[in-house]
Design a protein around this motif. Structure first.
Motif, mmCIF file in Angstrom:
data_model
loop_
_atom_site.group_PDB
_atom_site.id
_atom_site.type_symbol
_atom_site.label_atom_id
_atom_site.label_comp_id
_atom_site.label_asym_id
_atom_site.label_seq_id
_atom_site.Cartn_x
_atom_site.Cartn_y
_atom_site.Cartn_z
ATOM 1 N N GLN A 1 0.780 -1.274 -0.158
ATOM 2 C CA GLN A 1 -0.074 -0.409 0.183
ATOM 3 C C GLN A 1 0.728 1.040 -0.234
ATOM 4 O O GLN A 1 0.429 1.721 -0.162
ATOM 5 C CB GLN A 1 -0.804 0.351 1.133
ATOM 6 N N ALA A 2 2.014 1.192 0.702
ATOM 7 C CA ALA A 2 3.068 2.285 0.912
ATOM 8 C C ALA A 2 3.649 2.798 -0.209
ATOM 9 O O ALA A 2 2.739 4.075 -0.781
ATOM 10 C CB ALA A 2 4.358 1.941 1.828
ATOM 11 N N LEU A 3 3.403 2.108 -1.484
ATOM 12 C CA LEU A 3 4.259 2.523 -2.890
ATOM 13 C C LEU A 3 3.411 3.364 -3.566
ATOM 14 O O LEU A 3 3.272 4.912 -3.992
ATOM 15 C CB LEU A 3 4.845 1.479 -3.401
ATOM 16 N N SER A 4 1.792 2.899 -3.270
ATOM 17 C CA SER A 4 1.138 3.877 -4.228
ATOM 18 C C SER A 4 0.478 4.867 -3.363
ATOM 19 O O SER A 4 0.459 5.870 -4.253
ATOM 20 C CB SER A 4 -0.210 2.971 -3.777
ATOM 21 N N ALA B 1 0.890 10.819 -3.317
ATOM 22 C CA ALA B 1 0.977 12.133 -2.711
ATOM 23 C C ALA B 1 2.192 13.051 -3.461
ATOM 24 O O ALA B 1 1.627 14.287 -3.636
ATOM 25 C CB ALA B 1 2.252 11.826 -1.511
ATOM 26 N N ARG B 2 3.016 12.196 -3.994
ATOM 27 C CA ARG B 2 3.718 12.512 -5.423
ATOM 28 C C ARG B 2 3.333 13.395 -6.290
ATOM 29 O O ARG B 2 3.333 15.062 -6.785
ATOM 30 C CB ARG B 2 4.652 12.003 -6.071
ATOM 31 N N GLY B 3 1.868 13.334 -6.731
ATOM 32 C CA GLY B 3 1.303 13.371 -7.484
ATOM 33 C C GLY B 3 0.312 14.870 -6.924
ATOM 34 O O GLY B 3 0.134 15.782 -7.652
ATOM 35 N N ASN B 4 -0.200 14.910 -5.832
ATOM 36 C CA ASN B 4 -0.675 15.933 -5.439
ATOM 37 C C ASN B 4 0.681 16.752 -5.117
ATOM 38 O O ASN B 4 -0.026 17.916 -5.172
ATOM 39 C CB ASN B 4 -1.082 15.348 -4.146
ATOM 40 N N MET B 5 1.906 16.601 -4.765
ATOM 41 C CA MET B 5 2.623 17.801 -4.504
ATOM 42 C C MET B 5 3.211 18.227 -5.982
ATOM 43 O O MET B 5 2.883 19.495 -5.942
ATOM 44 C CB MET B 5 3.576 17.710 -4.034
ATOM 45 N N ARG B 6 2.888 17.544 -7.159
ATOM 46 C CA ARG B 6 3.436 18.049 -8.054
ATOM 47 C C ARG B 6 2.033 19.258 -9.019
ATOM 48 O O ARG B 6 2.379 20.214 -9.383
ATOM 49 C CB ARG B 6 3.570 17.142 -9.104
ATOM 50 N N LEU B 7 1.039 18.910 -8.405
ATOM 51 C CA LEU B 7 -0.470 19.517 -8.273
ATOM 52 C C LEU B 7 -0.194 20.804 -7.818
ATOM 53 O O LEU B 7 0.125 22.013 -8.379
ATOM 54 C CB LEU B 7 -1.666 18.686 -8.254
ATOM 55 N N LEU B 8 0.074 20.774 -6.696
ATOM 56 C CA LEU B 8 0.222 21.679 -5.725
ATOM 57 C C LEU B 8 1.419 22.938 -6.548
ATOM 58 O O LEU B 8 0.850 24.028 -6.358
ATOM 59 C CB LEU B 8 0.727 20.946 -4.709
ATOM 60 N N ARG C 1 10.966 15.102 0.823
ATOM 61 C CA ARG C 1 11.206 13.524 1.460
ATOM 62 C C ARG C 1 10.498 12.624 1.028
ATOM 63 O O ARG C 1 11.147 11.366 1.688
ATOM 64 C CB ARG C 1 9.715 13.642 3.445
ATOM 65 N N ILE C 2 9.620 12.556 0.220
ATOM 66 C CA ILE C 2 9.924 11.517 -0.156
ATOM 67 C C ILE C 2 11.195 11.074 -1.205
ATOM 68 O O ILE C 2 11.358 10.032 -1.274
ATOM 69 C CB ILE C 2 9.010 11.999 -1.503
ATOM 70 N N TYR C 3 11.973 11.917 -1.711
ATOM 71 C CA TYR C 3 12.832 12.029 -2.808
ATOM 72 C C TYR C 3 14.155 10.938 -1.701
ATOM 73 O O TYR C 3 15.282 10.169 -2.246
ATOM 74 C CB TYR C 3 13.663 12.732 -3.199
ATOM 75 N N SER C 4 14.459 11.461 -0.624
ATOM 76 C CA SER C 4 15.275 11.878 0.024
ATOM 77 C C SER C 4 14.908 9.911 1.256
ATOM 78 O O SER C 4 15.768 9.204 1.996
ATOM 79 C CB SER C 4 15.181 12.198 1.191
ATOM 80 N N LYS C 5 13.405 9.927 1.855
ATOM 81 C CA LYS C 5 13.510 8.562 1.991
ATOM 82 C C LYS C 5 13.354 7.414 0.886
ATOM 83 O O LYS C 5 13.189 5.960 1.894
ATOM 84 C CB LYS C 5 11.944 8.583 2.852
ATOM 85 N N PHE D 1 16.394 1.950 -5.907
ATOM 86 C CA PHE D 1 15.887 1.204 -6.984
ATOM 87 C C PHE D 1 14.741 1.266 -7.067
ATOM 88 O O PHE D 1 13.948 0.868 -7.777
ATOM 89 C CB PHE D 1 16.249 0.133 -6.846
ATOM 90 N N ILE D 2 14.287 2.441 -6.153
ATOM 91 C CA ILE D 2 12.409 2.951 -6.272
ATOM 92 C C ILE D 2 12.873 4.387 -6.807
ATOM 93 O O ILE D 2 10.862 4.772 -6.100
ATOM 94 C CB ILE D 2 11.252 2.282 -5.808
ATOM 95 N N GLY D 3 12.996 4.538 -6.425
ATOM 96 C CA GLY D 3 13.060 6.792 -6.948
ATOM 97 C C GLY D 3 13.354 7.023 -6.315
ATOM 98 O O GLY D 3 13.631 8.533 -6.578
ATOM 99 N N GLY D 4 14.132 6.904 -5.252
ATOM 100 C CA GLY D 4 14.690 8.029 -4.106
ATOM 101 C C GLY D 4 15.993 8.302 -4.854
ATOM 102 O O GLY D 4 16.525 8.051 -5.465
ATOM 103 N N ASP D 5 16.821 9.765 -4.401
ATOM 104 C CA ASP D 5 17.477 10.591 -4.786
ATOM 105 C C ASP D 5 17.705 11.663 -3.928
ATOM 106 O O ASP D 5 16.971 12.476 -4.310
ATOM 107 C CB ASP D 5 16.676 11.084 -6.283
ATOM 108 N N ASN D 6 19.017 11.573 -3.300
ATOM 109 C CA ASN D 6 19.062 12.931 -2.325
ATOM 110 C C ASN D 6 19.045 13.975 -3.209
ATOM 111 O O ASN D 6 19.641 15.223 -2.825
ATOM 112 C CB ASN D 6 20.021 12.357 -1.830
ATOM 113 N N ASP D 7 19.889 14.368 -4.389
ATOM 114 C CA ASP D 7 20.359 15.134 -4.866
ATOM 115 C C ASP D 7 18.332 15.793 -5.023
ATOM 116 O O ASP D 7 19.029 17.481 -5.272
ATOM 117 C CB ASP D 7 21.160 15.280 -6.856
ATOM 118 N N LYS D 8 18.368 15.373 -5.916
ATOM 119 C CA LYS D 8 16.459 16.191 -5.795
ATOM 120 C C LYS D 8 15.651 16.362 -4.984
ATOM 121 O O LYS D 8 14.808 17.594 -4.521
ATOM 122 C CB LYS D 8 15.617 14.469 -6.688
#
Length: 263
Positions: free
Chosen positions: A142-145, A150-157, A175-179, A183-190
């Motif tokens: 469930q967490a991945l969904s 959440a990411r979609g809503n923040m991009r909309l915001l 927070r999403i990118y750092s956590k 291999f599923i999209g984490g990126d400390n630079d972003k």
């Protein structure tokens, strides 16, 4: 018609009957009028509790008060947003198992507010926050969904109001990118890029700085982390957000004392 002189029934003047009827209608309308005032009374009580939310028992009473308000007026935007804020405030300070019901309720409140106020950025923000927080306590399936939503809503915001809640969209995206694992999209630079944008938009919203300091600490850049923490610990509080600011400042002081070493 001779008002006040016509007799009816048992000989009572018609004007007396009219007066009696008016009194009866007022008596019937009394409870109804009182009920219509209840949301106003609740709003005052809820606001008083909200302002004392640093006390977690009082924060819980504020949640109950806002539940009552939303039961009367489910489309009340201010009550919905404050309820979301309170739910995440309490949930974030609970253990995971106890936090889950708060996040579930928060998502439901934000979804209703989003439907009622589709052009307002507030429900979009709090819905994304709720989904992100729920992802921290939900099963991985469930967490991945939830993270995706959440990411979609923040991009909309970001397209609606990038400065909302002191850079809230960037803060949550960071927070999403750092956590997330890489291999599923984490990126400390972003994550760093988004945190810096959040700080630009909310220079005294200390959670922005704490998140970036945490990222730096995990990367071994403790000198940069320490600079941010010192800024948080010594900084001013935001009017209306005193409880949150004090909490964040206490966290910064804790890290400065024991968890972040100087270089």
């Amino acid at each position: 018609m001779h008002c006040g002189t016509v007799k009816t029934g048992h000989g009572l003047p018609a004007i007396w009957l009219t007066a009696a009827l008016i009194l009866a209608l007022l008596a019937m309308g009394g409870p109804r009028a009182w009920a219509q005032d209840v949301p106003v009374q609740l709003a005052a009580k809820a606001q008083a509790f909200y302002e004392q939310r640093a006390d977690m028992d009082v924060a819980a009473r504020a949640v109950e008060a806002y539940r009552e308000i939303l039961a009367y007026t489910p489309e009340d935007l201010d009550a919905s947003l404050k309820q979301c804020e309170l739910l995440v405030w309490i949930g974030a300070q609970e253990q995971d198992a106890k936090a889950e019901p708060y996040y579930r309720e928060m998502i439901a409140v934000a979804q209703r507010a989003r439907q009622a106020h589709p052009q307002d950025p507030g429900p979009v923000y709090w819905l994304g926050v709720g989904q992100g927080m729920m992802a921290t306590v939900a099963p991985i399936s469930q967490a991945l969904s939830l993270v995706k939503e959440a990411r979609g809503n923040m991009r909309l915001l970001l397209t609606m109001d990038p400065s909302y809640c002191h850079g809230g969209a960037d803060r949550v995206l960071g927070r999403i990118y750092s956590k997330l694992p890489f291999f599923i999209g984490g990126d400390n630079d972003k994550a760093e890029e988004h945190y810096k944008s959040a700080i630009d938009r909310g220079p005294h919203y200390w959670l922005n700085h704490l998140y970036l300091a945490e990222l730096y600490h995990h990367e071994g850049r403790d000198a940069k982390a320490k600079q941010l923490l010192q800024q948080v610990a010594a900084g001013p509080t935001i009017n209306g957000l005193e409880p949150e600011c004090r909490l964040w400042q206490n966290v910064a002081r804790k890290y400065l004392v024991g968890e972040v070493s100087s270089e």
